[in-house]
Design an enzyme around this catalytic site. Structure first.
Site, PDB file in Angstrom:
ATOM      1  N   CYS A 126      -2.173  -7.201   7.418  1.00 23.39           N
ATOM      2  CA  CYS A 126      -1.842  -5.784   7.637  1.00 23.39           C
ATOM      3  C   CYS A 126      -1.671  -5.485   9.132  1.00 23.39           C
ATOM      4  O   CYS A 126      -2.579  -5.741   9.933  1.00 23.39           O
ATOM      5  CB  CYS A 126      -2.926  -4.892   7.039  1.00 23.39           C
ATOM      6  SG  CYS A 126      -2.538  -3.146   7.243  1.00 23.39           S
ATOM      7  N   GLU A 164       0.828  -1.201   0.000  1.00 22.13           N
ATOM      8  CA  GLU A 164       0.000   0.000   0.000  1.00 22.13           C
ATOM      9  C   GLU A 164       0.869   1.261   0.000  1.00 22.13           C
ATOM     10  O   GLU A 164       1.835   1.353   0.764  1.00 22.13           O
ATOM     11  CB  GLU A 164      -0.894   0.002   1.249  1.00 22.13           C
ATOM     12  CG  GLU A 164      -2.052   0.954   1.124  1.00 22.13           C
ATOM     13  CD  GLU A 164      -2.281   1.722   2.400  1.00 22.13           C
ATOM     14  OE1 GLU A 164      -1.618   1.441   3.412  1.00 22.13           O
ATOM     15  OE2 GLU A 164      -3.122   2.632   2.364  1.00 22.13           O
TER      16      GLU A 164
HETATM   17  C1  LIG Z   1       4.846  -0.185   2.853  1.00 20.91           C
HETATM   18  C2  LIG Z   1       4.205  -1.551   2.834  1.00 20.91           C
HETATM   19  C3  LIG Z   1       2.901  -1.691   2.407  1.00 20.91           C
HETATM   20  C4  LIG Z   1       2.290  -2.958   2.391  1.00 20.91           C
HETATM   21  N1  LIG Z   1       1.000  -3.087   1.941  1.00 20.91           N
HETATM   22  C5  LIG Z   1       0.418  -4.316   1.883  1.00 20.91           C
HETATM   23  C6  LIG Z   1      -0.895  -4.502   1.326  1.00 20.91           C
HETATM   24  O1  LIG Z   1      -1.542  -3.563   0.841  1.00 20.91           O
HETATM   25  N2  LIG Z   1      -1.405  -5.767   1.343  1.00 20.91           N
HETATM   26  C7  LIG Z   1      -0.715  -6.841   1.862  1.00 20.91           C
HETATM   27  O2  LIG Z   1      -1.228  -7.959   1.855  1.00 20.91           O
HETATM   28  N3  LIG Z   1       0.530  -6.689   2.343  1.00 20.91           N
HETATM   29  C8  LIG Z   1       1.108  -5.472   2.362  1.00 20.91           C
HETATM   30  N4  LIG Z   1       2.395  -5.338   2.809  1.00 20.91           N
HETATM   31  C9  LIG Z   1       3.163  -6.542   3.180  1.00 20.91           C
HETATM   32  C10 LIG Z   1       3.943  -7.079   1.970  1.00 20.91           C
HETATM   33  O3  LIG Z   1       3.072  -7.533   0.962  1.00 20.91           O
HETATM   34  C11 LIG Z   1       4.877  -8.248   2.370  1.00 20.91           C
HETATM   35  O4  LIG Z   1       4.093  -9.267   2.909  1.00 20.91           O
HETATM   36  C12 LIG Z   1       5.919  -7.813   3.394  1.00 20.91           C
HETATM   37  O5  LIG Z   1       6.526  -6.590   3.029  1.00 20.91           O
HETATM   38  C13 LIG Z   1       7.005  -8.890   3.555  1.00 20.91           C
HETATM   39  O6  LIG Z   1       7.614  -9.169   2.319  1.00 20.91           O
HETATM   40  P1  LIG Z   1       9.035  -8.506   1.896  1.00 20.91           P
HETATM   41  O7  LIG Z   1       9.988  -8.770   3.023  1.00 20.91           O
HETATM   42  O8  LIG Z   1       9.383  -9.216   0.617  1.00 20.91           O
HETATM   43  O9  LIG Z   1       8.789  -7.034   1.734  1.00 20.91           O
HETATM   44  C14 LIG Z   1       3.013  -4.095   2.833  1.00 20.91           C
HETATM   45  C15 LIG Z   1       4.343  -3.942   3.262  1.00 20.91           C
HETATM   46  C16 LIG Z   1       4.948  -2.684   3.256  1.00 20.91           C
HETATM   47  C17 LIG Z   1       6.388  -2.568   3.722  1.00 20.91           C
END
Ligand SMILES: Cc1cc2nc3c(=O)[nH]c(=O)nc-3n(C[C@H](O)[C@H](O)[C@H](O)COP(=O)(O)O)c2cc1C
Length: 350
Positions: A115, A21
């Site tokens: 979230c 998001e």
């Molecule tokens: C700024 C930000 C916004 C996110 N928004 C969402 C979202 O809208 N929906 C969701 O399911 N996860 C959301 N997440 C979680 C990510 O999809 C993901 O699960 C999380 O960042 C871990 O994965 P990564 O280490 O590869 O970033 C968000 C994470 C961040 C950092």
């Protein structure tokens, strides 16, 4: 005790681009899927409270739905599927909005149970449902029924809210509710984004379910990809911040799988080009000051994994004019003399 699991890392598996998001919008999806690597993407969440939302809300989160009206599939410009994510807890409201999304052309619906935002959790959305697997199941079931088999329904969870005691129950609840796939961000809500991601816990969940389980959390490099797949036993992964830090991470994985060799390190000029293209896309719809902060946000994501990005961020972080910022990003002579001849940092394994 985690049982040993032999994983064939050359089995391609699928790679999803995580929903983020305020960070990964349609423009970012278009840029990050321009090279082959990702198999699907997910929109930022559409927040469902109690009413059926108007079409404009869905189109704002998923402008790719406009392609449906023209008889085209809901994909990024390069043809990668875009799944629409809903966040909410009220089964009836979720069902009404699922029907609305499908009417507008959504071809896959994802439900957000991860979230961690306090405001969202206080209003009983996102990770707060991890405290009550039955409610999570009712939410998935309502959307699954509303979809009537026309589109798949998937879910995304964390390992729990405060602890991992209900991790398997939540995963089963999503499956029992009719989820066709489960993405697991390998941390509890209270762990926020603090490393480490507990990839071995995704393995426990995978062994507990019959549906595909996707490993997510802290995959920043090729080495992390190997380790996440090995510890989780999953074929499929989802990349979030790692794909922003290194926009070539998914192609890098694919290149290694196809050739057994590492893709060459990404030069700063390529990173600058993607930031420039991003600014041009955002500039067409947003005020310049917003584009400036979005651009810095992406540069900030890159700087932890790339020395040159870190240097440019340090110098440009107070710039408020978009053209000055772009000039500072693109200028080749910007690099300090002592680093100019050194090979540019590789984001892998940092
Ligand atoms: C700024 C930000 C916004 C996110 N928004 C969402 C979202 O809208 N929906 C969701 O399911 N996860 C959301 N997440 C979680 C990510 O999809 C993901 O699960 C999380 O960042 C871990 O994965 P990564 O280490 O590869 O970033 C968000 C994470 C961040 C950092």
């Amino acid at each position: 005790m985690v049982e040993p699991h032999v994983v064939n890392l050359l089995h391609k598996g699928r790679i999803g681009l995580a929903p983020m998001e305020g960070v990964i919008d349609a423009h970012t999806r278009a840029l990050l899927t321009a090279w082959p690597g990702f198999d699907w993407t997910v929109t930022e969440f559409v927040r469902v409270v109690d009413a059926r939302l108007p079409p404009r809300v869905f189109l704002k989160h998923c402008p790719e739905l406009a392609r449906h009206a023209q008889g085209q599939p809901v994909t990024t410009p390069s043809g990668v599927a875009v799944h629409l994510q809903l966040l909410g807890s009220d089964p009836e409201a979720l069902a009404a909005n699922a029907r609305q999304a499908i009417r507008l052309g959504a071809t896959s619906l994802d439900l957000n149970f991860g979230c961690p935002a306090k405001l969202v959790n206080r209003h009983d959305g996102g990770a707060s449902l991890l405290r009550d697997p039955q409610r999570l199941q009712r939410a998935v079931d309502a959307v699954h029924r509303a979809a009537e088999g026309r589109v798949p329904v998937t879910a995304k969870i964390r390992l729990g809210f405060a602890d991992r005691r209900r991790a398997l129950d939540c995963a089963s609840a999503a499956e029992q509710g009719g989820a066709a796939q489960l993405v697991v961000h390998a941390r509890t809500r209270d762990e926020g984004y603090r490393p480490p991601a507990h990839w071995e816990w995704i393995g426990r969940i995978r062994r507990h379910l019959a549906i595909p389980v996707v490993a997510n959390g802290d995959i920043w490099s090729l080495e992390d990809y190997w380790q996440a797949r090995t510890l989780s036993g999953c074929h499929d992964v989802m990349l979030g911040r790692g794909a922003l830090a290194d926009p070539w991470l998914a192609p890098r994985i694919r290149h290694w799988q196809a050739t057994g060799e590492r893709m060459a390190a990404t030069q700063w000029a390529s990173r600058a080009a993607i930031l420039r293209d991003y600014a041009a896309l955002q500039r067409s719809t947003l005020p310049e000051r917003v584009v400036v902060s979005l651009l810095k946000q992406w540069l900030n994501q890159m700087r932890g994994r790339d020395v040159e990005a870190a240097k440019r961020f340090a110098t440009l972080k107070r710039v408020t004019d978009l053209d000055t910022l772009l000039a500072g990003l693109i200028a080749p002579g910007f690099v300090h003399a002592d680093t100019q001849k050194a090979p540019l940092a590789v984001s892998e394994g940092a």
